[in-house]
Scaffold this active site. Structure first.
Site, PDB file in Angstrom:
ATOM      1  N   ASP A  39       0.931   5.489   5.610  1.00 26.72           N
ATOM      2  CA  ASP A  39      -0.322   6.095   6.079  1.00 26.72           C
ATOM      3  C   ASP A  39      -0.705   5.522   7.440  1.00 26.72           C
ATOM      4  OD1 ASP A  39      -0.515   7.521   3.729  1.00 26.72           O
ATOM      5  OD2 ASP A  39      -1.808   6.058   2.746  1.00 26.72           O
ATOM      6  N   TYR A  67       4.460  -4.738  -0.945  1.00 32.60           N
ATOM      7  CA  TYR A  67       3.243  -4.541  -0.154  1.00 32.60           C
ATOM      8  C   TYR A  67       2.256  -5.681  -0.379  1.00 32.60           C
ATOM      9  CZ  TYR A  67       4.717   0.411  -0.076  1.00 32.60           C
ATOM     10  OH  TYR A  67       5.410   1.578   0.075  1.00 32.60           O
ATOM     11  N   ASP A  81      -8.682   5.380  -0.548  1.00 35.19           N
ATOM     12  CA  ASP A  81      -8.763   4.212   0.337  1.00 35.19           C
ATOM     13  C   ASP A  81     -10.062   4.295   1.126  1.00 35.19           C
ATOM     14  OD1 ASP A  81      -8.365   6.048   2.414  1.00 35.19           O
ATOM     15  OD2 ASP A  81      -6.292   5.463   2.782  1.00 35.19           O
ATOM     16  N   ARG A 173      -2.480   3.009  -3.040  1.00 34.90           N
ATOM     17  CA  ARG A 173      -3.864   3.533  -3.088  1.00 34.90           C
ATOM     18  C   ARG A 173      -4.244   3.915  -4.511  1.00 34.90           C
ATOM     19  NH1 ARG A 173      -4.094   8.650  -0.298  1.00 34.90           N
ATOM     20  NH2 ARG A 173      -1.878   8.602   0.128  1.00 34.90           N
TER      21      ARG A 173
END
Length: 300
Positions: A39, A67, A81, A173
């Site tokens: 993103d 992540y 988010d 997310r």
């Protein structure tokens, strides 16, 4: 022309497509692809494939990823988010660190995840985020993903910083949203940094500016990992006859007695007798033959 993979550090504000466009300018060639969307608000490791390396795009997309994410509890948004519109906020003062930890760690293992509306997945030929921007919500099927591990790095409620190792196709997310739902307060992702894709690590990634500087210094080749390096953990088979050389140059299956105790499904790096990397082959136990999985010799 460059053939291989570049470990790019995608900075905030860039889309993955922006990175590809800029890399075309830096490398001076058209044939470039990325290995999985990040993103615009996210940052971190984005392997970019060039030349013959573009044949690797699908293989690298399939790799496991790691992540570092910041979960914000008590806030639910339409994008899952903090870039989205806030749909609901709830009080989080009643949460204890122990119950938050239990909720977070309960997601380790197999997990049926419903993809977010704001994603690039397609339904009836249209991307979900395009439908979402039109104010539409469509039913999405849950998809099996796997969370290999979650390490809670810091907890300052309502925020939780965690490192997540997961299978391909996992939306962090949505993981944040689902943790919030489990705690009945809602949740969304505040920050996301991708630290690893397969063998590509954050510590070795380079920003677009750093790559541009290498180009100006005529050192860009230093940043391009050769295709065969991606498969360095696979055992190798090297041709030792003219007949096999001819078969390999055309990407044909072959027999070989060079490897002992080979099992069906085993994968190998295969080389021409002159040391040229041909590609990756898989052994078929029933036919006692090695069949090509990916050929990198020839073509563009």
């Amino acid at each position: 022309m460059y053939d291989g993979i570049i470990n790019v550090y995608k900075e905030k504000g860039f889309t993955s497509h922006d990175v590809v466009a800029k890399m075309r300018g830096i490398l001076g060639q058209r044939k470039i692809g990325h290995t999985g969307t990040l993103d615009p608000a996210a940052e971190g490791v984005l392997p970019v494939c060039a030349g013959k390396g573009t044949k690797l795009c699908d293989m690298l997309t399939d790799h496991d990823k790691t992540y570092r994410a910041v979960l914000l509890l008590g806030t639910e948004t339409d994008t899952e988010d903090t870039t989205g519109t806030v749909l609901e906020t709830k009080e989080t003062s009643g949460l204890t660190e122990n119950e938050v930890q239990d909720a977070v760690l309960s997601f380790i293992g197999d997990y049926a995840q419903v993809p977010p509306m704001y994603s690039a997945l397609k339904v009836d030929g249209k991307k979900l985020y395009e439908l979402a921007r039109e104010g539409k919500t469509v039913e999405r099927k849950a998809r099996p993903v796997k969370i290999f591990d979650i390490q809670i790095e810091k907890m300052e409620l309502p925020e939780v910083t965690m490192t997540v190792s997961c299978s391909k196709g996992t939306y962090i997310r949505t993981l944040c949203h689902d943790i919030g739902a489990k705690l009945s307060v809602g949740g969304c992702m505040k920050e996301l940094l991708r630290t690893k894709v397969g063998q590509f690590e954050l510590s070795e990634s380079l920003t677009l500016d750093e790559l541009q500087k290498l180009k100006e210094e005529d050192r860009l080749a230093e940043a391009v990992l050769p295709v065969e390096e991606v498969f360095k953990e696979l055992p190798e088979i090297r041709s030792d006859t003219e007949e096999l050389d001819k078969l390999l140059k055309n990407g044909n299956p072959f027999r070989s007695r060079a490897v002992k105790d080979v099992k069906g499904g085993d994968m190998f790096r295969v080389y021409h007798s002159d040391g040229t990397f041909i590609g990756v082959f898989k052994y078929d136990e029933e036919k006692h033959m090695y069949y090509p999985e990916k050929i990198f010799l020839g073509g563009n």
